[in-house]
Scaffold this active site. Sequence first.
Site, mmCIF file in Angstrom:
data_model
loop_
_atom_site.group_PDB
_atom_site.id
_atom_site.type_symbol
_atom_site.label_atom_id
_atom_site.label_comp_id
_atom_site.label_asym_id
_atom_site.label_seq_id
_atom_site.Cartn_x
_atom_site.Cartn_y
_atom_site.Cartn_z
ATOM 1 N N ASP A 181 5.203 65.193 0.371
ATOM 2 C CA ASP A 181 3.781 65.491 0.189
ATOM 3 C C ASP A 181 3.008 65.152 1.469
ATOM 4 O OD1 ASP A 181 1.211 65.781 -1.491
ATOM 5 O OD2 ASP A 181 1.098 63.686 -0.877
ATOM 6 N N HIS A 188 0.340 74.098 -1.983
ATOM 7 C CA HIS A 188 0.786 72.774 -1.518
ATOM 8 C C HIS A 188 1.956 72.235 -2.343
ATOM 9 C CE1 HIS A 188 0.807 68.598 -0.325
ATOM 10 N NE2 HIS A 188 0.423 68.218 -1.529
ATOM 11 N N GLU A 205 -3.252 64.048 -11.549
ATOM 12 C CA GLU A 205 -4.327 63.535 -10.699
ATOM 13 C C GLU A 205 -5.509 64.500 -10.620
ATOM 14 O OE1 GLU A 205 -6.378 61.197 -7.802
ATOM 15 O OE2 GLU A 205 -4.787 60.736 -9.219
ATOM 16 N N ASP A 206 -5.218 65.813 -10.513
ATOM 17 C CA ASP A 206 -6.273 66.775 -10.162
ATOM 18 C C ASP A 206 -6.585 67.814 -11.230
ATOM 19 O OD1 ASP A 206 -6.529 65.576 -7.677
ATOM 20 O OD2 ASP A 206 -5.002 66.843 -6.761
ATOM 21 N N HIS A 218 3.381 67.341 -9.109
ATOM 22 C CA HIS A 218 2.998 65.985 -8.695
ATOM 23 C C HIS A 218 1.490 65.753 -8.646
ATOM 24 C CE1 HIS A 218 2.583 67.750 -4.595
ATOM 25 N NE2 HIS A 218 1.763 66.737 -4.379
ATOM 26 N N ASP A 252 16.221 60.083 30.144
ATOM 27 C CA ASP A 252 16.920 60.623 28.975
ATOM 28 C C ASP A 252 15.947 61.298 28.011
ATOM 29 O OD1 ASP A 252 15.870 58.124 28.622
ATOM 30 O OD2 ASP A 252 17.344 57.490 27.147
#
Length: 706
Positions: free
Chosen positions: A139, A48, A76-77, A72, A259
Site C-alpha cells: 500500500d 489503488h 476505513e473509507d 484493505h 562501485d
Amino acid sequence: MIDVEDLIALVRNYNPSTNSDLIRSAYAYGMQMHDGQMRRSGEPYFTHPVAVAAILTEQRLDDATIVTALLHDTVEDTRASYTDIADSFGVEIAELVDGVTKLTNLQLSSSETKQAENFRKLFMAMSKDLRVILVKLADRLHNMRTIRAMKPEKQAQKARETMEIYAPLAGRMGMQWMREELEDLAFKVLNAEARTSIIRRFVSLQKETGDVIPKISADIRGLLEEAQIDADLFGRAKRPYSIWRKMEEKQLAFSRLSDIYGFRLITRSDADCYRVLGLIHQRWRAVPGRFKDYISQPKTNGYRSIHTTVTGRDGKRVEVQIRTRQMHEVAESGVAAHWSYRDGERASNPFAVDPASWLSSLAERFGEGDHEEFLENVKLEMYSDQAFCFTPKGDVVKLPKGATPIDFAYAIHTRIGNGCVGAKVDGIRVPLWTRLKNGQSVQIITAAGQRPQATWLDIVGTGRARAAIRKSLREEDRSRFVKLGSELARVAFEHVGRRVTDKALRTAAKSLGLAGETELLARLGSAEIASTEVLQALYPELAARTHGKVIEPTRAVLGLGADQSFSRADCCQPLPGERIVGITYRGRGVVIHSIDCPALEEFEDQPERWVDLHWQTGQHPPAYVASLKITISNDAGVLGHMCTLIGQQKANISDLNFVDRKPDFYSLVVEVELRDAEHLHTLLTALEAETDVAQVERWRDLARKP
C-alpha cells in the site's frame, strides 16, 4: 486499471489452483464499496487497491493476501464493516483487513512518545499475522509511486515516514528490492535536486565511457561458458539514493565513487556459487574488506548470498552477488517467501524463515521496557547491518554493525553479560567500548560479583544488552531505593505528627494500587511517587496543608482583588519575604513571579496584565515548594543523612529526582516545602555545612512556565 481477469491471470501464473471466484467476488465488492470515490490524481479510488494487489502478486502471495489488498480500505473509507467482510469472505480475511485498517490509523511519524507507543502496536499487529504488514508495505509503495498528486507538505511528511520507518522495515524483513524503491521514491521528494544531479552525472559518465554493463556482462558470460556453468546474469546501475548515501557516508564526490554498478548471478547449486566466485576472483582483483559470505553465515531474515567487490574492466569497481534460485526467491521476498506459491502449492523453500520464529526473536531482543525503550530497541534492530563474530570455540554470534564486546557477551547469555569485566579480540585485550568487526574472534572475561555499570548503556548497540543492563541496574537500585524510601516516609510522617508503621505503609500501598509496602518504599525512594501522595492516601486532611501544588489562601498576598485568587509560578517559585509581581491570566487568576524572574520579559509590552503585589508579613505555614539542586558524594548513608537533615530543619521533601549519576557523586533536584525565604536560607546554610554535600543551590527551571 487492471481488470479482474488480468489480476486472476497474474495469480494463476504462480498458483494455478487459485480460487478465482473468491478474487472476482472481492474485486466486485471493493469496486461497489468505493464507487464514486476518487483519488487526488482524478482516478477512481479503486485503482489503488487493485494496484496494491498486483504488487503482491509479484511476491507470489496466497489468495487471502490478494483479497485483503482488494478490500484493505473498505472498512476505513466506506460503509463496510468488519462483520460484513467476515460474513462475505470469512474470518481470516476480515482479521487481515482489520489489521491493515489499524495500521493505517497509526501515526508513526508523530511525537516521540506517541510514535513509540504506535510502534509497539505495529509490531503487535505483525505478530498476529505478518501478511498485514506485507499489504501495508505494498500500500505504501503504490502511494509513493503516485505521491505527486498530494500537496507538497503531505508529500514531505509521507516521504519522511517512508524513509524512516517503512523502507528500513522492508529491508529488515528481507525485501531489499522494496526497500530500495521506497528509499528512492522518498529521496525524490525530500531531495529532488540531489537526485536529479546524480542522474545527470550518471548520464554524463555513460557518454564518456559508454555503457559498461553490457561489456562486463559479456566478460562474465565468457567465463561461465568456458567453465560450463549454467547461471542467469543480471546487471544494473545502482539507484540514485544508494549512490547518494555512499557519497554522504564516505564523503566522496561522484567522480571518486567507484562501485556504482552491480551484477547478480543466479546459479543452480551451492557448489556452483563458490565455483563462480573462484572464476570472478581469478579474472579480476578482489577489493579487500568487501567480501561477505551469507551462504555459510545467513542473516536472521533468511538472506543467503555471496557478496564480493572486484576491480573490473577499465578499473571500475563492481559489486557481484552470487546465489541459487531458492536463495534468490528469499532475497526478493524475504520473510514473505513463507507464503509464496509455485505451481499451485505453497513453496517449500528451505531458506524461507518462519515468520513466527522471526518475530519471537525480535520480541526477545525488545524486552519488556516502556514505549520509549521499545522504540529505541526497534530502531537499533531495524537500522543496523550485521556483523558475524566468533567465540573461542568457533560458534558464530550475529551482531549489528557497531556492536561491542558487551553486546557479544549478552548475546551469549545474560549471566555472561552481567559478569563481564574485560574482553580479548583476536587474542588481544581491548577496551569494552571497542567496535567489533566482521570475522573477529571474541573472548569474554568474567568475574564473580561483577555487576553491569550504568555507563554501559552509552556503549552497547543492541536492544537485548540494553534491556538486560537496565533490568540489572533496577534490581541493584531497588534495595537502595527501599532504604531511601523508608527515610523519606519517616520524615514525611513526622512532619504531620504521625509514626511510620508497616500497617500504615500496607494501607497506603493498597490505596495507591501497589503490591505492598516494599514496592511503595522502592517507588518513594526512586521518586516515582512523592511522599505527599502517600500522606494523601492516609491522611488527606493533614496532607492538604503540606501539599505544595495547592493554591494558597488569598490572605497570604496583598494587592489582589476580592474575587482574585493566585498561584505561584513554577519557573521561579517565589517565597514569602521575596519581592514579587503578579501576571493576570484569563480563567486562572493571578500568577506571581519573583521580581527578577527572566520569564517576565515576555510580558513587558503588556503592562495591563501586571499587578503590584506584596507578601503578607508574619509567620507562613511551611507549604511553599522550592527546588534545590544538590551534589553529594556517592557513599553509603549520605543520601539518607541529607534527607534527615532537611527534616531537622522542619522542611518536608515533596519530590526528589536524580539528574546526574557518576561513580563518585550524585546530582539531584529536591523539592522541599518551606515557610519563607528565611527558612530557605537556614536550610541552605545547614546543607552547605555538611562535608558530604559538595554543592547546593536554589534551582529555578525556566522551562516550567505558567
